[in-house]
Design a protein around this motif. Sequence first.
Motif, mmCIF file in Angstrom:
data_model
loop_
_atom_site.group_PDB
_atom_site.id
_atom_site.type_symbol
_atom_site.label_atom_id
_atom_site.label_comp_id
_atom_site.label_asym_id
_atom_site.label_seq_id
_atom_site.Cartn_x
_atom_site.Cartn_y
_atom_site.Cartn_z
ATOM 1 N N MET A 1 14.296 12.518 -2.886
ATOM 2 C CA MET A 1 14.208 11.050 -2.771
ATOM 3 C C MET A 1 13.164 10.668 -1.727
ATOM 4 O O MET A 1 13.091 11.282 -0.669
ATOM 5 N N LEU A 2 12.349 9.676 -2.097
ATOM 6 C CA LEU A 2 11.312 9.181 -1.183
ATOM 7 C C LEU A 2 11.756 7.792 -0.713
ATOM 8 O O LEU A 2 12.025 6.925 -1.539
ATOM 9 N N ILE A 3 11.807 7.602 0.608
ATOM 10 C CA ILE A 3 12.213 6.282 1.113
ATOM 11 C C ILE A 3 11.012 5.603 1.755
ATOM 12 O O ILE A 3 10.394 6.129 2.687
ATOM 13 N N ILE A 4 10.664 4.419 1.205
ATOM 14 C CA ILE A 4 9.536 3.639 1.714
ATOM 15 C C ILE A 4 10.096 2.449 2.485
ATOM 16 O O ILE A 4 10.942 1.717 1.968
ATOM 17 N N GLY A 5 9.637 2.265 3.720
ATOM 18 C CA GLY A 5 10.066 1.108 4.512
ATOM 19 C C GLY A 5 8.928 0.109 4.591
ATOM 20 O O GLY A 5 7.791 0.479 4.880
ATOM 21 N N ILE A 6 9.226 -1.156 4.286
ATOM 22 C CA ILE A 6 8.197 -2.199 4.358
ATOM 23 C C ILE A 6 8.649 -3.260 5.362
ATOM 24 O O ILE A 6 9.614 -3.994 5.122
ATOM 25 N N ALA A 7 7.948 -3.293 6.509
ATOM 26 C CA ALA A 7 8.278 -4.264 7.556
ATOM 27 C C ALA A 7 7.222 -5.358 7.593
ATOM 28 O O ALA A 7 6.198 -5.285 6.910
ATOM 29 N N GLY A 8 7.462 -6.372 8.431
ATOM 30 C CA GLY A 8 6.510 -7.475 8.576
ATOM 31 C C GLY A 8 7.278 -8.720 8.957
ATOM 32 O O GLY A 8 8.495 -8.792 8.760
ATOM 33 N N GLY A 9 6.566 -9.701 9.497
ATOM 34 C CA GLY A 9 7.226 -10.925 9.951
ATOM 35 C C GLY A 9 7.763 -11.755 8.805
ATOM 36 O O GLY A 9 7.491 -11.482 7.627
ATOM 37 N N THR A 10 8.514 -12.788 9.179
ATOM 38 C CA THR A 10 9.031 -13.714 8.163
ATOM 39 C C THR A 10 7.861 -14.328 7.384
ATOM 40 O O THR A 10 6.829 -14.656 7.972
ATOM 41 N N GLY A 11 8.002 -14.410 6.075
ATOM 42 C CA GLY A 11 6.962 -15.020 5.236
ATOM 43 C C GLY A 11 5.697 -14.189 5.085
ATOM 44 O O GLY A 11 4.683 -14.674 4.595
ATOM 45 N N SER A 12 5.749 -12.922 5.479
ATOM 46 C CA SER A 12 4.520 -12.106 5.438
ATOM 47 C C SER A 12 4.181 -11.623 4.025
ATOM 48 O O SER A 12 3.044 -11.244 3.760
ATOM 49 N N GLY A 13 5.178 -11.609 3.146
ATOM 50 C CA GLY A 13 4.926 -11.120 1.785
ATOM 51 C C GLY A 13 5.493 -9.724 1.558
ATOM 52 O O GLY A 13 5.101 -9.046 0.606
ATOM 53 N N LYS A 14 6.453 -9.304 2.387
ATOM 54 C CA LYS A 14 7.084 -7.980 2.234
ATOM 55 C C LYS A 14 7.696 -7.821 0.847
ATOM 56 O O LYS A 14 7.516 -6.819 0.185
#
Length: 212
Positions: free
Chosen positions: A1-14
Amino acid sequence: MLIIGIAGGTGSGKTTVARSVIDRLGSDKVTFISQDNYYKEHSQLSMSEREIVNYDHPLAFDNELLIEDLLRLKQGQTAYAPVYDFTVHTRYSDKKVELKPNRIVILEGLHVLSDERLRELLDIKVFVDTDPDVRILRRVLRDIEERGRTIQSIHDQYMKTVKPMHEAFIEPSKKYADLIIPEGGHNQVGIQLLSVLTEKYLSGDREWGAGL
Ligand code: C5P
């Protein structure tokens, strides 16, 4: 299993980045998790007390439960995430989202890179980097349309907690990213790069998958 984490501020388009990758790979191959589902429960507080909680601090999230669920998926078991209602700032007591173990898991959220324990579970760490003026404009529209907020409440919350917490915790977590995607959902090259890397992993390509 590959786990991708996508972070970013509110409204950034995550979420847009995550959805674009899922569309490309096929939703049957990806399990999507939003850290927002793991906001702590506040049903013990009155509505006016809930309105002034700092929802942008890392401790606003029940990351213990999120980590437990990720570990369960890694072991090939199904997990059941809580469902959060932003209009009343608390969890639905009678709703759960089924999370099935899958080859790819995408976890998106404000603080998926600011918590060390979460970072250790991620194979690919992404930060979606979008200008604050764009982010707040998106947030104003979303909070009014979908979360039942007033412009005054959005202003007060942004100045009191959203902006300072972004500067203290979210922006500094960018340094942990393997891939920074400027302007989120509009960045087709960044989305393609992430999708191609993930496709190579799915196809078992040794060279691309090295180290993952
Ligand atoms: O989707 P997004 O990443 O923007 O969602 C996180 C945001 O939701 C946080 O910035 C937080 O201020 C907001 N939030 C809220 N009310 C809650 C819980 C979170 O306004 N009850």
